[in-house]
Design an enzyme around this catalytic site. Structure first.
Site, PDB file in Angstrom:
ATOM      1  N   ASN A   9     -26.722  25.544  25.180  1.00  0.00           N
ATOM      2  CA  ASN A   9     -28.194  26.726  25.701  1.00  0.00           C
ATOM      3  C   ASN A   9     -29.299  26.351  24.632  1.00  0.00           C
ATOM      4  OD1 ASN A   9     -29.925  28.874  26.092  1.00  0.00           O
ATOM      5  ND2 ASN A   9     -29.056  29.978  25.481  1.00  0.00           N
ATOM      6  N   TRP A  10     -30.274  25.526  24.863  1.00  0.00           N
ATOM      7  CA  TRP A  10     -31.645  25.044  24.061  1.00  0.00           C
ATOM      8  C   TRP A  10     -32.446  26.072  23.667  1.00  0.00           C
ATOM      9  CZ3 TRP A  10     -31.991  18.976  25.541  1.00  0.00           C
ATOM     10  CH2 TRP A  10     -30.959  18.687  25.012  1.00  0.00           C
ATOM     11  N   LYS A  11     -32.012  26.841  24.753  1.00  0.00           N
ATOM     12  CA  LYS A  11     -33.051  28.179  24.661  1.00  0.00           C
ATOM     13  C   LYS A  11     -34.473  27.620  24.796  1.00  0.00           C
ATOM     14  CE  LYS A  11     -29.888  31.018  21.757  1.00  0.00           C
ATOM     15  NZ  LYS A  11     -29.777  31.792  20.967  1.00  0.00           N
ATOM     16  N   HIS A  94     -28.564  36.429  30.292  1.00  0.00           N
ATOM     17  CA  HIS A  94     -27.946  36.361  29.058  1.00  0.00           C
ATOM     18  C   HIS A  94     -29.263  37.663  28.298  1.00  0.00           C
ATOM     19  CE1 HIS A  94     -28.758  34.620  25.196  1.00  0.00           C
ATOM     20  NE2 HIS A  94     -28.136  33.289  25.386  1.00  0.00           N
ATOM     21  N   GLU A  96     -30.491  38.039  25.998  1.00  0.00           N
ATOM     22  CA  GLU A  96     -32.218  37.616  25.037  1.00  0.00           C
ATOM     23  C   GLU A  96     -33.387  38.088  26.320  1.00  0.00           C
ATOM     24  OE1 GLU A  96     -31.673  33.923  23.367  1.00  0.00           O
ATOM     25  OE2 GLU A  96     -30.684  34.738  22.255  1.00  0.00           O
ATOM     26  N   GLU A 166     -20.956  37.868  25.509  1.00  0.00           N
ATOM     27  CA  GLU A 166     -21.802  37.146  23.709  1.00  0.00           C
ATOM     28  C   GLU A 166     -21.482  38.533  23.523  1.00  0.00           C
ATOM     29  OE1 GLU A 166     -23.584  32.935  24.521  1.00  0.00           O
ATOM     30  OE2 GLU A 166     -25.375  34.953  25.759  1.00  0.00           O
ATOM     31  N   GLY A 172     -26.613  34.634  17.455  1.00  0.00           N
ATOM     32  CA  GLY A 172     -27.849  33.933  16.358  1.00  0.00           C
ATOM     33  C   GLY A 172     -27.351  34.232  15.077  1.00  0.00           C
ATOM     34  N   SER A 211     -22.138  32.679  17.442  1.00  0.00           N
ATOM     35  CA  SER A 211     -21.987  31.650  16.542  1.00  0.00           C
ATOM     36  C   SER A 211     -20.825  30.907  16.218  1.00  0.00           C
ATOM     37  CB  SER A 211     -22.840  32.726  15.014  1.00  0.00           C
ATOM     38  OG  SER A 211     -23.942  33.548  15.542  1.00  0.00           O
ATOM     39  N   GLY A 232     -25.404  28.290  21.035  1.00  0.00           N
ATOM     40  CA  GLY A 232     -27.282  27.765  21.092  1.00  0.00           C
ATOM     41  C   GLY A 232     -27.021  27.104  20.159  1.00  0.00           C
ATOM     42  N   GLY A 233     -27.390  27.655  18.753  1.00  0.00           N
ATOM     43  CA  GLY A 233     -27.719  27.262  17.582  1.00  0.00           C
ATOM     44  C   GLY A 233     -27.277  26.234  17.361  1.00  0.00           C
TER      45      GLY A 233
HETATM   46  C1  PEP Z   1     -26.403  32.058  22.760  1.00  0.00           C
HETATM   47  O1  PEP Z   1     -27.264  32.228  22.656  1.00  0.00           O
HETATM   48  O2  PEP Z   1     -25.507  32.446  23.982  1.00  0.00           O
HETATM   49  C2  PEP Z   1     -25.524  32.052  21.714  1.00  0.00           C
HETATM   50  C3  PEP Z   1     -24.554  31.915  21.614  1.00  0.00           C
HETATM   51  O3  PEP Z   1     -26.175  32.059  20.277  1.00  0.00           O
HETATM   52  P1  PEP Z   1     -26.036  31.456  19.223  1.00  0.00           P
HETATM   53  O4  PEP Z   1     -24.812  30.292  19.643  1.00  0.00           O
HETATM   54  O5  PEP Z   1     -26.733  30.688  18.329  1.00  0.00           O
HETATM   55  O6  PEP Z   1     -25.305  32.211  18.646  1.00  0.00           O
END
Ligand code: PEP
Length: 252
Positions: A9-11, A94, A96, A166, A172, A211, A232-233
């Site tokens: 997920n590049w957000k 998600h 967010e 999640e 994050g 994470s 994500g990150g």
């Molecule tokens: C996400 O945004 O779905 C996620 C899991 O982010 P991160 O890996 O950065 O915690």
């Protein structure tokens, strides 16, 4: 057996040309990967560019969100009709989106059903906040979000849905769930799916997200009820994402 699935997920990151470059790096680095399904979820504006970069590879494309209506006066929104044929997957619910854009379970459920109607595979995200976790409400939250998100979905359709567990406190933050906790929660989700959909639940994929890095992926992804990761990150750095995908071991 369930095909393991790792999605990035590049957000709201990467310009169109940066997205193309990252996709090309991933195509090169993941050429030998055959058994794990890998999904890239760039921002809407980069979908067609990334689609061309991954053409004729095993990599799949996903969107990060969509509206539930096919068309209409919804300025700034993207519809399932527009995504059908363009992407394979769509991330829905998600945290967010829930937190910053006020999306509730009913809206997310309409999106899930719209995605399924249009042949898209939803990645339905569910997870508890830190406060809910500390109050011991995790299972209640997961159960509510899961059942509300999948209301009206048939067992046949459910087989096309991926669930992403999640925990909001892990997204994050650099603080991933332990492998044992990820397994525990994913097993709980599978039990709920089994009560709702019967034997189809054994074939449904449940990802862990929060994470995940090249350093912790192997242990988390080795858990029997964890069928992959939503990243994500770490999906923004080719080397790190490749390391995560490569750490998936066959569970046959
Ligand atoms: C996400 O945004 O779905 C996620 C899991 O982010 P991160 O890996 O950065 O915690």
């Amino acid at each position: 057996m369930r095909t393991q699935i790792v999605a990035g997920n590049w957000k709201m990151n990467k310009t169109v040309s940066e997205a193309y470059d990252l996709a090309i790096e991933l195509v090169t680095g993941l050429r030998a990967v055959r058994e794990t399904e890998v999904v890239l979820c760039p921002p809407f504006v980069s979908l067609t560019t990334v689609k061309s970069a991954i053409a004729n590879t095993m990599l799949k494309l996903g969107a990060q969100n969509m509206h539930d209506q096919d068309k209409g006066a919804f300025t700034g929104e993207v519809s399932p009709l527009m995504l059908a044929g363009l992407v394979d997957y769509v991330i829905l619910g998600h945290s967010e989106r829930r937190q910053h854009f006020g999306e509730d379970d009913a809206f997310i459920n309409r999106k899930v059903r719209a995605a399924l109607r249009h042949g898209l595979r939803p990645i339905l995200c569910i997870g508890e906040t830190l406060a809910q976790n500390e109050r011991g409400e995790t299972e209640a939250v997961l159960s509510t979000q899961l059942h509300a998100g999948l209301a009206g979905v048939t067992p046949d359709e459910a087989a096309r849905v991926v669930i992403a567990y999640e925990p909001v406190w892990a997204i994050g933050t650099g603080r991933a769930a332990t492998a044992a906790d990820a397994q525990d929660r994913c097993a709980y989700i599978r039990a709920q799916l089994s009560a709702r959909f019967g034997e189809v639940a054994a074939a449904m994929r449940i990802q862990y997200g929060g994470s995940v890095t090249g350093a912790n992926a192997a242990e988390i992804l080795a858990q029997p009820d964890v069928d992959g990761a939503l990243v994500g990150g770490a999906s923004l750095k080719a080397e790190e994402f490749i390391a995560i995908v490569r750490s998936v071991k066959s569970k046959l």
